[in-house]
Design a protein around this motif. Structure first.
Motif, PDB file in Angstrom:
ATOM      1  N   ILE A 182       0.866  -1.173   0.000  1.00 35.01           N
ATOM      2  CA  ILE A 182       0.000   0.000   0.000  1.00 35.01           C
ATOM      3  C   ILE A 182       0.902   1.223   0.000  1.00 35.01           C
ATOM      4  O   ILE A 182       1.733   1.383   0.899  1.00 35.01           O
ATOM      5  N   ARG A 183       0.746   2.070  -0.993  1.00 31.76           N
ATOM      6  CA  ARG A 183       1.569   3.277  -1.122  1.00 31.76           C
ATOM      7  C   ARG A 183       0.645   4.493  -1.069  1.00 31.76           C
ATOM      8  O   ARG A 183       0.194   4.996  -2.111  1.00 31.76           O
ATOM      9  N   PRO A 184       0.354   4.987   0.125  1.00 34.17           N
ATOM     10  CA  PRO A 184      -0.564   6.120   0.233  1.00 34.17           C
ATOM     11  C   PRO A 184       0.027   7.384  -0.370  1.00 34.17           C
ATOM     12  O   PRO A 184       1.246   7.572  -0.405  1.00 34.17           O
ATOM     13  N   MET A 185      -0.859   8.244  -0.821  1.00 35.86           N
ATOM     14  CA  MET A 185      -0.457   9.560  -1.319  1.00 35.86           C
ATOM     15  C   MET A 185      -0.808  10.594  -0.261  1.00 35.86           C
ATOM     16  O   MET A 185      -1.881  10.530   0.355  1.00 35.86           O
ATOM     17  N   LEU A 186       0.098  11.534  -0.030  1.00 32.87           N
ATOM     18  CA  LEU A 186      -0.179  12.624   0.898  1.00 32.87           C
ATOM     19  C   LEU A 186      -0.761  13.798   0.117  1.00 32.87           C
ATOM     20  O   LEU A 186      -0.169  14.255  -0.874  1.00 32.87           O
ATOM     21  N   VAL A 187      -1.921  14.270   0.561  1.00 35.20           N
ATOM     22  CA  VAL A 187      -2.622  15.354  -0.126  1.00 35.20           C
ATOM     23  C   VAL A 187      -3.056  16.385   0.909  1.00 35.20           C
ATOM     24  O   VAL A 187      -3.520  16.028   1.996  1.00 35.20           O
ATOM     25  N   ARG A 188      -2.910  17.656   0.577  1.00 29.54           N
ATOM     26  CA  ARG A 188      -3.358  18.712   1.485  1.00 29.54           C
ATOM     27  C   ARG A 188      -4.823  19.023   1.238  1.00 29.54           C
ATOM     28  O   ARG A 188      -5.254  19.237   0.099  1.00 29.54           O
ATOM     29  N   ARG A 189      -5.576  19.038   2.319  1.00 33.84           N
ATOM     30  CA  ARG A 189      -6.987  19.414   2.276  1.00 33.84           C
ATOM     31  C   ARG A 189      -7.162  20.617   3.195  1.00 33.84           C
ATOM     32  O   ARG A 189      -7.313  20.474   4.407  1.00 33.84           O
ATOM     33  N   GLY A 190      -7.074  21.791   2.644  1.00 28.93           N
ATOM     34  CA  GLY A 190      -7.145  22.997   3.453  1.00 28.93           C
ATOM     35  C   GLY A 190      -5.925  23.103   4.345  1.00 28.93           C
ATOM     36  O   GLY A 190      -4.791  23.155   3.866  1.00 28.93           O
TER      37      GLY A 190
END
Length: 261
Positions: A238-246
């Protein structure tokens, strides 16, 4: 500026589970053992985690000292080469013994309390390897007590990265998990729903792999059901992606978004 991602270090984590009967019959008995890491740790400081850590060269155990699946089968179950899988298995057993005193090796009657304490201390201070401890006591690593659960690779943006195999294991009869480790300020058994509630309230901090494992465990009533779910399980990385939400960061795993504490 060097933007080359850090190379993930192999690691292993053990989701240790037990059944604690509820006399009232109001809730399922399944519990999981968790530790809150000390705030000075270089990785996951202050987080509530399962026992685990990085693979050491001394974690390799010769096949004659292993009961249960061999490297080829573990490689299939964790989608990796056999040699890498053998490291995952050895690290899982060593880290569980070091961090909470539960030894996934046997026969159990070969180890009295004094010998267990000495072996645990030697592993912790790195004066003996897991292979040396097993050979010296005439013990076999009980790979049959480990079951595959997941495999997580830290996102590329992180300075410290791990390729971690997550195992699940039932607490062996006659053994107890403790909090005698310098890496945690507290450790105890939790009902999965309770620790998830603590996390939601801000009283505990869970990393995405821990949160997701605990969330999935709320769907099982007891240890037998958890182990049955691993019978044909193959852990694909599992290779999660880091994403900014606000103002917050989330880890995106498939169609799930998990807040980063």
């Amino acid at each position: 500026m060097n933007t080359t991602p850090a190379v993930p270090r192999a690691a292993a984590t053990v989701i240790l589970v037990r059944d604690r009967p509820d006399p009232s019959g109001e809730r399922a008995p399944l519990q999981v053992f968790l530790q809150r890491r000390v705030p000075t740790m270089a990785f996951a400081a202050g987080m509530t985690v399962f026992p685990g850590g990085a693979v050491d060269p001394g974690d390799a155990v010769r096949p004659a000292r292993v009961d249960g699946p061999g490297p080829e089968e573990w490689g299939r179950r964790f989608s990796c080469p056999p040699g890498e899988a053998a490291g995952f298995v050895g690290a899982a057993v060593r880290e569980t013994f070091e961090e909470c005193g539960v030894l996934l090796a046997g026969p159990a009657d070969r180890f009295d309390d004094a010998a267990r304490r000495a072996a645990r201390a030697a592993l912790t201070d790195r004066t003996r390897t897991l292979a040396e401890v097993l050979d010296g006591a005439g013990l076999a690593l009980r790979a049959d007590l480990l079951h595959p659960w997941a495999r997580w690779v830290t996102p590329e943006q992180e300075p410290r990265r791990y390729d971690a195999a997550f195992f699940v294991a039932a607490l062996p009869a006659g053994q107890a998990a403790d909090a005698r480790t310098t890496e945690a300020v507290e450790a105890r058994w939790w009902y999965p729903a309770d620790i998830l509630g603590e996390h939601a309230a801000g009283a505990a901090r869970l990393m995405p792999p821990t949160w997701l494992a605990l969330t999935d465990l709320t769907g099982f009533d007891d240890v037998a059901a958890v182990l049955a779910a691993t019978a044909d399980r193959v852990a694909v990385p599992i290779r999660p992606m880091l994403v900014r939400r606000g103002e917050r960061m989330v880890a995106v795993v498939g169609d799930r978004e998990i807040a980063i504490p």
